[in-house]
Design a protein around this motif. Sequence first.
Motif, PDB file in Angstrom:
ATOM      1  N   HIS A   7       0.849  -1.189   0.000  1.00  0.00           N
ATOM      2  CA  HIS A   7       0.000   0.000   0.000  1.00  0.00           C
ATOM      3  C   HIS A   7       0.889   1.244   0.000  1.00  0.00           C
ATOM      4  O   HIS A   7       1.693   1.431   0.915  1.00  0.00           O
ATOM      5  CB  HIS A   7      -0.919  -0.001   1.223  1.00  0.00           C
ATOM      6  CG  HIS A   7      -1.923  -1.117   1.210  1.00  0.00           C
ATOM      7  ND1 HIS A   7      -3.268  -0.898   1.033  1.00  0.00           N
ATOM      8  CD2 HIS A   7      -1.765  -2.462   1.340  1.00  0.00           C
ATOM      9  CE1 HIS A   7      -3.907  -2.062   1.054  1.00  0.00           C
ATOM     10  NE2 HIS A   7      -3.017  -3.025   1.248  1.00  0.00           N
ATOM     11  N   ILE A   8       0.743   2.061  -1.032  1.00  0.00           N
ATOM     12  CA  ILE A   8       1.501   3.309  -1.168  1.00  0.00           C
ATOM     13  C   ILE A   8       0.520   4.465  -1.026  1.00  0.00           C
ATOM     14  O   ILE A   8      -0.407   4.600  -1.835  1.00  0.00           O
ATOM     15  CB  ILE A   8       2.213   3.402  -2.526  1.00  0.00           C
ATOM     16  CG1 ILE A   8       3.154   2.214  -2.737  1.00  0.00           C
ATOM     17  CG2 ILE A   8       2.978   4.717  -2.640  1.00  0.00           C
ATOM     18  CD1 ILE A   8       3.809   2.201  -4.113  1.00  0.00           C
ATOM     19  N   THR A   9       0.726   5.281  -0.005  1.00  0.00           N
ATOM     20  CA  THR A   9      -0.153   6.435   0.216  1.00  0.00           C
ATOM     21  C   THR A   9       0.605   7.721  -0.089  1.00  0.00           C
ATOM     22  O   THR A   9       1.659   7.989   0.511  1.00  0.00           O
ATOM     23  CB  THR A   9      -0.655   6.468   1.668  1.00  0.00           C
ATOM     24  OG1 THR A   9      -1.346   5.249   1.957  1.00  0.00           O
ATOM     25  CG2 THR A   9      -1.604   7.639   1.893  1.00  0.00           C
ATOM     26  N   LEU A  10       0.111   8.494  -1.042  1.00  0.00           N
ATOM     27  CA  LEU A  10       0.684   9.808  -1.333  1.00  0.00           C
ATOM     28  C   LEU A  10       0.423  10.679  -0.109  1.00  0.00           C
ATOM     29  O   LEU A  10      -0.732  10.880   0.279  1.00  0.00           O
ATOM     30  CB  LEU A  10       0.042  10.416  -2.581  1.00  0.00           C
ATOM     31  CG  LEU A  10      -0.057   9.517  -3.830  1.00  0.00           C
ATOM     32  CD1 LEU A  10      -0.659  10.296  -4.992  1.00  0.00           C
ATOM     33  CD2 LEU A  10       1.280   8.917  -4.204  1.00  0.00           C
ATOM     34  N   ASN A  11       1.481  11.214   0.482  1.00  0.00           N
ATOM     35  CA  ASN A  11       1.336  11.820   1.805  1.00  0.00           C
ATOM     36  C   ASN A  11       1.880  13.244   1.860  1.00  0.00           C
ATOM     37  O   ASN A  11       2.889  13.535   2.503  1.00  0.00           O
ATOM     38  CB  ASN A  11       2.039  10.939   2.848  1.00  0.00           C
ATOM     39  CG  ASN A  11       1.744  11.386   4.267  1.00  0.00           C
ATOM     40  OD1 ASN A  11       0.629  11.796   4.569  1.00  0.00           O
ATOM     41  ND2 ASN A  11       2.737  11.311   5.138  1.00  0.00           N
ATOM     42  N   ARG A  12       1.169  14.131   1.181  1.00  0.00           N
ATOM     43  CA  ARG A  12       1.415  15.566   1.303  1.00  0.00           C
ATOM     44  C   ARG A  12       0.052  16.235   1.503  1.00  0.00           C
ATOM     45  O   ARG A  12      -0.406  17.012   0.654  1.00  0.00           O
ATOM     46  CB  ARG A  12       2.119  16.122   0.057  1.00  0.00           C
ATOM     47  CG  ARG A  12       3.457  15.472  -0.252  1.00  0.00           C
ATOM     48  CD  ARG A  12       4.153  16.146  -1.437  1.00  0.00           C
ATOM     49  NE  ARG A  12       4.574  17.482  -1.072  1.00  0.00           N
ATOM     50  CZ  ARG A  12       4.351  18.578  -1.819  1.00  0.00           C
ATOM     51  NH1 ARG A  12       3.695  18.481  -2.970  1.00  0.00           N
ATOM     52  NH2 ARG A  12       4.771  19.753  -1.429  1.00  0.00           N
TER      53      ARG A  12
ATOM     54  N   GLU B 219      10.524   9.351  -5.530  1.00  0.00           N
ATOM     55  CA  GLU B 219      10.286   8.322  -4.526  1.00  0.00           C
ATOM     56  C   GLU B 219       9.391   7.215  -5.069  1.00  0.00           C
ATOM     57  O   GLU B 219       9.623   6.026  -4.788  1.00  0.00           O
ATOM     58  CB  GLU B 219       9.698   8.950  -3.263  1.00  0.00           C
ATOM     59  CG  GLU B 219      10.723   9.786  -2.500  1.00  0.00           C
ATOM     60  CD  GLU B 219      10.207  10.374  -1.196  1.00  0.00           C
ATOM     61  OE1 GLU B 219      11.002  11.000  -0.484  1.00  0.00           O
ATOM     62  OE2 GLU B 219       9.005  10.197  -0.886  1.00  0.00           O
ATOM     63  N   LEU B 220       8.386   7.568  -5.853  1.00  0.00           N
ATOM     64  CA  LEU B 220       7.556   6.547  -6.489  1.00  0.00           C
ATOM     65  C   LEU B 220       8.392   5.672  -7.415  1.00  0.00           C
ATOM     66  O   LEU B 220       8.252   4.430  -7.422  1.00  0.00           O
ATOM     67  CB  LEU B 220       6.416   7.191  -7.279  1.00  0.00           C
ATOM     68  CG  LEU B 220       5.189   7.629  -6.487  1.00  0.00           C
ATOM     69  CD1 LEU B 220       4.290   8.523  -7.336  1.00  0.00           C
ATOM     70  CD2 LEU B 220       4.395   6.415  -5.993  1.00  0.00           C
ATOM     71  N   MET B 221       9.261   6.284  -8.184  1.00  0.00           N
ATOM     72  CA  MET B 221      10.121   5.527  -9.093  1.00  0.00           C
ATOM     73  C   MET B 221      11.037   4.582  -8.313  1.00  0.00           C
ATOM     74  O   MET B 221      11.235   3.418  -8.698  1.00  0.00           O
ATOM     75  CB  MET B 221      10.941   6.476  -9.971  1.00  0.00           C
ATOM     76  CG  MET B 221      10.092   7.283 -10.940  1.00  0.00           C
ATOM     77  SD  MET B 221      11.021   8.558 -11.835  1.00  0.00           S
ATOM     78  CE  MET B 221      11.904   7.569 -13.037  1.00  0.00           C
ATOM     79  N   ALA B 222      11.563   5.056  -7.202  1.00  0.00           N
ATOM     80  CA  ALA B 222      12.455   4.231  -6.386  1.00  0.00           C
ATOM     81  C   ALA B 222      11.708   3.051  -5.784  1.00  0.00           C
ATOM     82  O   ALA B 222      12.236   1.924  -5.727  1.00  0.00           O
ATOM     83  CB  ALA B 222      13.094   5.072  -5.287  1.00  0.00           C
ATOM     84  N   VAL B 223      10.473   3.267  -5.339  1.00  0.00           N
ATOM     85  CA  VAL B 223       9.686   2.174  -4.747  1.00  0.00           C
ATOM     86  C   VAL B 223       9.355   1.127  -5.804  1.00  0.00           C
ATOM     87  O   VAL B 223       9.546  -0.080  -5.578  1.00  0.00           O
ATOM     88  CB  VAL B 223       8.392   2.713  -4.103  1.00  0.00           C
ATOM     89  CG1 VAL B 223       7.479   1.562  -3.699  1.00  0.00           C
ATOM     90  CG2 VAL B 223       8.719   3.571  -2.887  1.00  0.00           C
ATOM     91  N   PHE B 224       8.885   1.555  -6.961  1.00  0.00           N
ATOM     92  CA  PHE B 224       8.544   0.590  -8.007  1.00  0.00           C
ATOM     93  C   PHE B 224       9.782  -0.148  -8.511  1.00  0.00           C
ATOM     94  O   PHE B 224       9.711  -1.341  -8.836  1.00  0.00           O
ATOM     95  CB  PHE B 224       7.795   1.272  -9.153  1.00  0.00           C
ATOM     96  CG  PHE B 224       6.322   1.392  -8.913  1.00  0.00           C
ATOM     97  CD1 PHE B 224       5.452   0.376  -9.284  1.00  0.00           C
ATOM     98  CD2 PHE B 224       5.788   2.513  -8.290  1.00  0.00           C
ATOM     99  CE1 PHE B 224       4.088   0.471  -9.038  1.00  0.00           C
ATOM    100  CE2 PHE B 224       4.425   2.621  -8.040  1.00  0.00           C
ATOM    101  CZ  PHE B 224       3.571   1.589  -8.415  1.00  0.00           C
ATOM    102  N   GLU B 225      10.906   0.523  -8.552  1.00  0.00           N
ATOM    103  CA  GLU B 225      12.155  -0.153  -8.934  1.00  0.00           C
ATOM    104  C   GLU B 225      12.530  -1.212  -7.914  1.00  0.00           C
ATOM    105  O   GLU B 225      12.979  -2.308  -8.268  1.00  0.00           O
ATOM    106  CB  GLU B 225      13.287   0.878  -9.063  1.00  0.00           C
ATOM    107  CG  GLU B 225      14.659   0.289  -9.368  1.00  0.00           C
ATOM    108  CD  GLU B 225      14.748  -0.358 -10.733  1.00  0.00           C
ATOM    109  OE1 GLU B 225      15.650  -1.209 -10.920  1.00  0.00           O
ATOM    110  OE2 GLU B 225      13.933  -0.027 -11.629  1.00  0.00           O
TER     111      GLU B 225
END
Length: 268
Positions: free
Chosen positions: A19-24, A38-44
């Motif tokens: 679960h990835i929550t955009l948190n701003r 950060e999204l790119m790093a997580v998916f990688e």
Amino acid sequence: MNLPTTETLLLEQKDHALHITLNRPKARNAMSLQMVHELMAVFESIKDDRSVRAVVLRGADGHFCAGGDIKDMAGARAAASNADEQNDPYYNLNREFGRMLTQVNSAPQVVIAVTEGAVLGGGFGLVCVSDVAITAESAKFGLPETGLGIPPAQIAPFVVNRIGLTQTRRLALLGARFDGTEAARLGIVHTVCSDEDIEQELEAVLTQVKRCAPEANIITKALILSVGNDELDNVLDHAARSFSDCVQGKEGQEGTMAFIQKRRPNWA
């Protein structure tokens, strides 16, 4: 699973789903360049992790994503005054977002978007690269870019792929705003729920993902994405080879045996 440290994302693995929550939340989860990276790093980090069979994308505090971060635009404007044509900060900022969308679009996992509140601009684009999209009927979708004097540059191709040329032209050129019910009618999302029913719908989708063989899902998603990007004969040749490999592989054998024995396969 070794996930990167993130400041703009909340990460939690539950069973077979990350679960990835955009948190701003103060910015309605507007997508900064930091969030993109950060999204790119997580998916990688999870691309080869077979323990993660689904990725759930959603936003904190009642909003999915209100689009791009205006502060990044201001930073690019300041940098542009000292930049040459080959090091254009506006180009680099915009193109990096497109790279992130491409990466999420081709992720081997089943990507599930859960949308509430603002689903604008970049957030709209992120929904269009999901495999399954669930929305609250009260969500507010839109492509507001042309009203700001800019094009939806990296988003538009993914919207066209999602809902077709005709509707994309209307939405983008009018900067239209609409709710979750209309988003479902257009095919941007698959299911529209009351706010109270979203969690139940998400659990139902995650249960369905679990019933599907992990490697078969990965192969199927890659096959679907290859349609229109390669010659049809090449697509079908590769599909036949994948089919043969799967039938003779562990999942194919287990799936067949489970069917004969009237039980669930081991991946479920």
